[in-house]
Design a protein around this motif. Structure first.
Motif, PDB file in Angstrom:
ATOM      1  N   LYS A  61       1.729  -4.043  -2.021  1.00  0.00           N
ATOM      2  CA  LYS A  61       2.655  -3.226  -2.792  1.00  0.00           C
ATOM      3  C   LYS A  61       1.936  -2.081  -3.490  1.00  0.00           C
ATOM      4  CE  LYS A  61       6.460  -3.512  -6.085  1.00  0.00           C
ATOM      5  NZ  LYS A  61       7.307  -4.401  -6.921  1.00  0.00           N
ATOM      6  N   ALA A  62       0.674  -2.301  -3.873  1.00  0.00           N
ATOM      7  CA  ALA A  62      -0.076  -1.254  -4.570  1.00  0.00           C
ATOM      8  C   ALA A  62      -0.176   0.003  -3.724  1.00  0.00           C
ATOM      9  CB  ALA A  62      -1.464  -1.760  -4.939  1.00  0.00           C
ATOM     10  N   SER A  63      -0.463  -0.145  -2.439  1.00  0.00           N
ATOM     11  CA  SER A  63      -0.581   1.020  -1.566  1.00  0.00           C
ATOM     12  C   SER A  63       0.721   1.810  -1.528  1.00  0.00           C
ATOM     13  CB  SER A  63      -0.979   0.586  -0.161  1.00  0.00           C
ATOM     14  OG  SER A  63      -2.261  -0.001  -0.148  1.00  0.00           O
ATOM     15  N   ASP A  64       1.843   1.105  -1.442  1.00  0.00           N
ATOM     16  CA  ASP A  64       3.142   1.783  -1.417  1.00  0.00           C
ATOM     17  C   ASP A  64       3.392   2.530  -2.718  1.00  0.00           C
ATOM     18  OD1 ASP A  64       3.486   0.605   1.062  1.00  0.00           O
ATOM     19  OD2 ASP A  64       4.730  -1.029   0.287  1.00  0.00           O
ATOM     20  N   LEU A  65       3.090   1.887  -3.841  1.00  0.00           N
ATOM     21  CA  LEU A  65       3.330   2.495  -5.141  1.00  0.00           C
ATOM     22  C   LEU A  65       2.435   3.707  -5.368  1.00  0.00           C
ATOM     23  CD1 LEU A  65       3.665  -0.759  -7.257  1.00  0.00           C
ATOM     24  CD2 LEU A  65       5.458   0.942  -6.925  1.00  0.00           C
ATOM     25  N   VAL A 110      -6.654  -1.378   0.975  1.00  0.00           N
ATOM     26  CA  VAL A 110      -7.620  -0.299   0.835  1.00  0.00           C
ATOM     27  C   VAL A 110      -8.693  -0.788  -0.139  1.00  0.00           C
ATOM     28  CG1 VAL A 110      -7.986   2.117   0.208  1.00  0.00           C
ATOM     29  CG2 VAL A 110      -5.806   1.399   1.202  1.00  0.00           C
ATOM     30  N   LEU A 111      -9.941  -0.844   0.339  1.00  0.00           N
ATOM     31  CA  LEU A 111     -11.055  -1.414  -0.421  1.00  0.00           C
ATOM     32  C   LEU A 111     -11.973  -0.286  -0.860  1.00  0.00           C
ATOM     33  CD1 LEU A 111     -11.755  -4.312   2.091  1.00  0.00           C
ATOM     34  CD2 LEU A 111     -10.274  -4.379   0.077  1.00  0.00           C
ATOM     35  N   MET A 329      -3.322  -3.197 -11.412  1.00  0.00           N
ATOM     36  CA  MET A 329      -2.949  -1.820 -11.101  1.00  0.00           C
ATOM     37  C   MET A 329      -1.569  -1.754 -10.446  1.00  0.00           C
ATOM     38  SD  MET A 329      -6.465   0.104  -9.947  1.00  0.00           S
ATOM     39  CE  MET A 329      -6.792  -0.987  -8.570  1.00  0.00           C
ATOM     40  N   THR A 330      -1.221  -2.779  -9.679  1.00  0.00           N
ATOM     41  CA  THR A 330       0.100  -2.805  -9.069  1.00  0.00           C
ATOM     42  C   THR A 330       1.176  -2.871 -10.142  1.00  0.00           C
ATOM     43  OG1 THR A 330      -0.869  -4.039  -7.228  1.00  0.00           O
ATOM     44  CG2 THR A 330       1.531  -3.960  -7.360  1.00  0.00           C
TER      45      THR A 330
END
Length: 441
Positions: A61-65, A110-111, A329-330
């Motif tokens: 979800k973090a990547s989308d946000l 993503v790292l 962070m998410t």
């Protein structure tokens, strides 16, 4: 962009503050971000970010946000070296001693290092024409009208007696779990929010190694979670510049230290053999950095009946979850996006609408963390009936995920906040957990 109101002030330029500034820039003529730390984000981990030395990744979800708040930011990070890895097919994940089956779920993580991520986001925020970032300043107190409305904030230059009043239509405290919002509320005669506290007592020790990205073949992340009988775990995570972060963490008396021999012994005890062989090919390129995290905290601003207009609290000051779950962070990004939605209804009564919406965002991550920590933290305050049952179910689900690819994918989606914990109780997964993942016979 709205023509009114005029000015918003964000206290804190960590990730939560930067997300908030991005959203406020769409609703206010001017946004000022006030940050105590004068260190630039491209100069290594900042002093005010103790987790900055430890592994970071943008989960599902973090990547989308992130991409919704800063379009193209994921690709931009990758251009600067961040490692993109397919969820589960490039992960080796062990939960309660069970290795989750590697399977394709069509998502990626993503790292990267915290400084790289924060610098890219900060650059995006600084590029906004109506945002000003003032480093080396900190909030001293709130300005109010009759105590019922916040009209700005007094800031002081760090290390000096210089003071300045910043008038604002909205002040947002994003300074973290140790911020001064509760003290300011007491001074203004407002009640403090009730606080849920989960004693965790966990420590992290991390060291960087120089290794090629393909040192583990196709894998880019290895995570070995603690078990109740031995509450220690490790994370071995690829990042930019041909480096890998190796972390050892433990609960209670099993806390690691910065002692190199102790660190090596802990890794040797927990790491799979293929990780140890990879480490033998690499070179340590940093000292061992240690961070302690005493307790998870959730402050129930959503349950308050009185609160000053023109003021909000966000980020870790609302909910701070054990960093091992990677959800901080998410949560912050989701809260910022929700703030944007609530601002469409104006600023009057914003606090009530926002805090209630933010509570719905944080609840699933909080519940999942409490279930995960319950069998590990060794405290009776975690042994509530629902938590104990949830923890037992999680152990069954992890066993099922060894062979059941749907169970493995569901677990990763919940960990990545792409689904709520309730997703794990769907009939098909419930049956698999009860069978232990074995085929129907």
């Amino acid at each position: 962009m709205a023509t009114s109101p005029d000015h918003a002030v964000v206290l804190g330029a960590g990730m939560s503050g930067l997300f908030t500034a991005r959203v406020l820039a769409q609703h206010f003529r001017r946004v000022t971000v006030v940050e105590r730390d004068a260190t630039p984000t491209d100069d290594g981990p900042r002093r005010g970010i103790p987790q900055g030395h430890h592994p970071h990744g943008l989960l599902l979800k973090a990547s989308d946000l992130f991409d919704s708040l800063f379009p193209g930011i994921i690709a931009e990070c990758a251009e600067h070296g961040a490692v993109r890895a397919n969820v589960l097919t490039q992960h080796r994940v062990y939960i309660y001693g069970h290795e989750l089956r590697q399977t394709e779920i069509g998502r990626e993580t993503v790292l990267l290092s915290r400084p790289l991520l924060e610098h890219r986001v900060a650059e995006r925020v600084r590029a906004l024409p109506n945002v000003t970032v003032r480093r080396g300043w900190e909030a001293v107190g709130l300005l109010t009208t009759g105590g019922y409305r916040v009209t700005g904030v007094t800031v002081g230059r760090s290390g000096s007696g210089e003071r300045e009043d910043l008038a604002a239509d909205l002040v947002v405290d994003a300074t973290g779990r140790s911020g001064r919002a509760r003290a300011w509320l007491r001074t203004l005669g407002y009640p403090e929010p009730a606080e849920q506290r989960v004693p965790v007592g966990i420590s992290y020790a991390t060291r960087l190694y120089e290794l090629p990205p393909d040192v583990l073949g196709n894998d880019r992340l290895v995570s070995v979670s603690p078990q109740p009988a031995h509450p220690r775990g490790i994370a071995f995570v690829s990042r930019e510049n041909h480096r890998w972060s190796l972390s050892l963490y433990g609960y209670g008396d099993h806390r690691p230290t910065a002692d190199p021999d102790e660190f090596a012994a802990g890794i040797a005890e927990l790491a799979p053999e293929y990780v140890l062989k990879a480490l033998a090919r690499g070179t340590a390129v940093s000292d061992i950095q240690v961070m302690q995290y005493p307790a998870g905290i959730r402050r129930r601003y959503d349950r308050l009946d009185r609160f000053p207009e023109g003021f909000l609290v966000t980020g870790d000051a609302l909910c701070s979850v054990n960093p091992v779950y990677g959800s901080g962070m998410t949560i912050a990004a989701a809260q910022a996006r929700e703030l944007g939605r609530q601002l469409r209804g104006g600023t009057h009564g914003l606090w009530r609408r926002y805090f209630r919406a933010a509570a719905r965002i944080t609840a699933p991550a909080w519940q999942f963390a409490v279930m995960g920590d319950a069998p590990l933290a060794g405290t009776s305050r975690l042994r509530q009936p629902g938590v104990v049952l949830g923890s037992a179910y999680m152990r069954r689900m992890a066993r099922a995920a060894e062979t059941d690819q749907e169970a493995a994918g569901a677990l990763m989606r919940v960990v990545g906040m792409d689904r709520s914990p309730a997703h794990l109780f769907r009939p098909r997964l419930l049956a698999s957990a009860l069978r232990g993942g074995r085929p129907r016979g």
